[in-house]
Design a protein around this motif. Structure first.
Motif, PDB file in Angstrom:
ATOM      1  N   ALA A 188       0.821  -1.213   0.000  1.00  0.00           N
ATOM      2  CA  ALA A 188       0.000   0.000   0.000  1.00  0.00           C
ATOM      3  C   ALA A 188       0.859   1.269   0.000  1.00  0.00           C
ATOM      4  CB  ALA A 188      -0.928  -0.002   1.212  1.00  0.00           C
ATOM      5  N   PHE A 189       2.129   1.137   0.411  1.00  0.00           N
ATOM      6  CA  PHE A 189       3.031   2.288   0.451  1.00  0.00           C
ATOM      7  C   PHE A 189       3.303   2.833  -0.957  1.00  0.00           C
ATOM      8  CE2 PHE A 189       7.173   4.398   1.167  1.00  0.00           C
ATOM      9  CZ  PHE A 189       6.853   5.148   2.298  1.00  0.00           C
ATOM     10  N   VAL A 190       2.974   2.030  -1.983  1.00  0.00           N
ATOM     11  CA  VAL A 190       3.175   2.492  -3.348  1.00  0.00           C
ATOM     12  C   VAL A 190       2.339   3.739  -3.627  1.00  0.00           C
ATOM     13  CG1 VAL A 190       1.334   1.178  -4.511  1.00  0.00           C
ATOM     14  CG2 VAL A 190       3.442   1.686  -5.732  1.00  0.00           C
ATOM     15  N   GLY A 191       1.250   3.931  -2.859  1.00  0.00           N
ATOM     16  CA  GLY A 191       0.451   5.134  -3.032  1.00  0.00           C
ATOM     17  C   GLY A 191       1.230   6.394  -2.740  1.00  0.00           C
ATOM     18  N   VAL A 192       2.148   6.323  -1.769  1.00  0.00           N
ATOM     19  CA  VAL A 192       2.996   7.481  -1.461  1.00  0.00           C
ATOM     20  C   VAL A 192       3.958   7.748  -2.624  1.00  0.00           C
ATOM     21  CG1 VAL A 192       4.602   8.464   0.209  1.00  0.00           C
ATOM     22  CG2 VAL A 192       2.825   6.885   0.985  1.00  0.00           C
ATOM     23  N   THR A 193       4.465   6.669  -3.205  1.00  0.00           N
ATOM     24  CA  THR A 193       5.342   6.814  -4.362  1.00  0.00           C
ATOM     25  C   THR A 193       4.599   7.450  -5.533  1.00  0.00           C
ATOM     26  OG1 THR A 193       6.501   4.811  -3.665  1.00  0.00           O
ATOM     27  CG2 THR A 193       6.899   5.573  -5.905  1.00  0.00           C
ATOM     28  N   GLN A 194       3.363   7.037  -5.737  1.00  0.00           N
ATOM     29  CA  GLN A 194       2.559   7.622  -6.807  1.00  0.00           C
ATOM     30  C   GLN A 194       2.292   9.093  -6.553  1.00  0.00           C
ATOM     31  OE1 GLN A 194      -0.810   4.963  -6.857  1.00  0.00           O
ATOM     32  NE2 GLN A 194       0.114   3.613  -8.370  1.00  0.00           N
ATOM     33  N   LEU A 195       2.164   9.458  -5.288  1.00  0.00           N
ATOM     34  CA  LEU A 195       1.989  10.870  -4.963  1.00  0.00           C
ATOM     35  C   LEU A 195       3.215  11.676  -5.365  1.00  0.00           C
ATOM     36  CD1 LEU A 195       0.400  13.169  -3.637  1.00  0.00           C
ATOM     37  CD2 LEU A 195       1.398  12.489  -1.436  1.00  0.00           C
TER      38      LEU A 195
ATOM     39  N   PHE B  80      11.525   8.273  -3.544  1.00  0.00           N
ATOM     40  CA  PHE B  80      10.686   9.433  -3.820  1.00  0.00           C
ATOM     41  C   PHE B  80      11.316  10.336  -4.880  1.00  0.00           C
ATOM     42  CE2 PHE B  80       9.152   9.008   0.808  1.00  0.00           C
ATOM     43  CZ  PHE B  80       8.267   8.011   0.426  1.00  0.00           C
ATOM     44  N   GLY B  81      12.636  10.506  -4.806  1.00  0.00           N
ATOM     45  CA  GLY B  81      13.322  11.332  -5.796  1.00  0.00           C
ATOM     46  C   GLY B  81      13.231  10.739  -7.185  1.00  0.00           C
ATOM     47  N   GLY B  82      13.428   9.428  -7.297  1.00  0.00           N
ATOM     48  CA  GLY B  82      13.316   8.766  -8.592  1.00  0.00           C
ATOM     49  C   GLY B  82      11.911   8.859  -9.141  1.00  0.00           C
ATOM     50  N   ALA B  83      10.911   8.685  -8.279  1.00  0.00           N
ATOM     51  CA  ALA B  83       9.519   8.780  -8.716  1.00  0.00           C
ATOM     52  C   ALA B  83       9.208  10.172  -9.249  1.00  0.00           C
ATOM     53  CB  ALA B  83       8.585   8.430  -7.564  1.00  0.00           C
TER      54      ALA B  83
END
Length: 398
Positions: free
Chosen positions: A250-257, A307-310
């Motif tokens: 579910a942490f992928v949602g933060v990455t998508q943000l 986060f930087g890569g995203a």
């Protein structure tokens, strides 16, 4: 940009597309969540996206229709029909009605192909050639901003009131888009006239056009190559979170943000970069940016690198899309725009669909870090190849 938005028709186009994009982004995720809740099957939920993307193979036919009939009435009718279509979801009651969700998603995919090609083809009749890039960038920025909030809105509304409520909201957004198009005061470019048209030859005209102009051929090829590997990130991104950061999926949602924030920045900065680089170079730099973001993801995982890569990946994607879309609009005769965008849709959607499946298979035999590194190398190398043969800023259509 402020002077551009002073134009009433530009405001209507941007506003209508933005409202409709909000409804799209709210419903697409909800449809999959709905199927999962009804069937308790993640695989069947994933199949929902297959039905949504399948109609992309019919994009050349949609493009032919866009080129043969008046575009604004076609888009008005298309939005109204789409609004009625999604209301069929009000009939879903249980697991036995999952087929209805898939039917609506298939129709939704057809609508997205037709309305996407039509909107891109109509825009040169609304906006001066020199302003196509900034308007494309503005529309893309707003869409990316909505992608951050709309899925959360849709899932929250689904949890409180059910999928039918989300369908009603989406239907209203289609109605608003149709109304905005109906209020436009424009003179459309002439349609193509062939006394005895050959159907297959007419359908293939978009592909021939892209192949016949070097800068379009190179840019479309680069798009296809990049999307042929970017789909790997759908699975590799989850592995990065779960196996790399040791966080729940579910942490992928933060990455998508983080990716969404990067995409907003990418859309905004494209307005200033495009006049200095040209359309092809902007697309090339977008590919390089995606490669750079993936390279950061290939580093030892940490919250900063993830986060930087995203954010870098998110910023690169709008540059790639804005540069390519504006280039096609500027280098394509008006009567051929629908089929040109239909050809681009096929050249990009098919590789992306293949790459999503391939990426999932690769992760069963290859460590996720190597998969991400492959994406980084291919995207950066393709962007550099396109940059070497770039064209300068365009001012007039072909």
């Amino acid at each position: 940009m402020r002077r551009l938005l002073a134009d009433r028709d530009v405001r209507l186009v941007v506003g209508g597309q933005t409202v409709s994009a909000f409804g799209d982004a709210a419903l697409w995720l909800v449809a999959a969540v709905w199927v999962q809740r009804l069937t308790d099957s993640v695989a069947l939920a994933g199949l929902t996206f297959f039905f949504l993307t399948l109609p992309a193979v019919f994009a050349p036919l949609a493009g032919l229709l866009v080129d043969r009939v008046p575009r604004r009435p076609l888009l008005v009718i298309g939005n109204l029909v789409s609004g009625v279509l999604v209301l069929l979801l009000l009939l879903v009651r249980g697991a036995g009605d999952v087929w209805l969700i898939w039917l609506v998603m298939t129709g939704y995919g057809c609508s997205a192909v037709l309305l996407g090609a039509g909107a891109s083809a109509l825009l040169p009749d609304v906006v001066p050639a020199a302003q196509l890039g900034p308007v494309n960038a503005l529309i893309r920025s707003l869409r990316e901003a909505l992608r951050v909030v709309a899925p959360a809105f849709g899932t929250a509304l689904f949890a409180m009131a059910g999928g039918g409520a989300v369908a009603v909201v989406d239907a209203v957004t289609f109605l608003v888009a149709a109304g905005a198009l109906g209020l436009l005061r424009i003179v459309e470019s002439p349609r193509e006239t062939e006394e005895h048209p050959h159907l297959l030859r007419s359908i293939a005209a978009g592909f021939r056009h892209l192949a016949g102009i070097e800068v379009l051929r190179r840019t479309t090829t680069a798009l296809g190559l990049i999307l042929l590997v970017v789909g790997f990130l759908e699975s590799a991104g989850f592995a990065l979170i779960v196996d790399g950061l040791h966080r729940p999926a579910a942490f992928v949602g933060v990455t998508q943000l983080a990716q969404g924030v990067g995409a907003i920045i990418g859309g905004v900065t494209a307005v200033r970069v495009l006049p200095r680089t040209g359309e092809s170079a902007l697309a090339a730099l977008g590919g390089i940016g995606i490669g750079a973001g993936c390279a950061v993801w290939a580093l030892p995982p940490s919250p900063v690198s993830v986060f930087g890569g995203a954010a870098l990946i998110g910023a690169g994607l709008p540059w790639l899309a804005i540069g390519a879309e504006t280039l096609v609009q500027l280098r394509t005769p008006g009567p051929l725009l629908g089929r040109a965008f239909g050809a681009v849709e096929v050249a990009t959607s098919v590789p992306q669909t293949v790459s999503i499946a391939t990426g999932a298979a690769l992760l069963t035999v290859v460590p996720y870090g190597w998969v991400i590194l492959v994406v980084a190398v291919v995207c950066a190398a393709t962007g550099l190849w396109l940059l070497i043969g770039r064209a300068g800023p365009s001012a007039e259509p072909a």
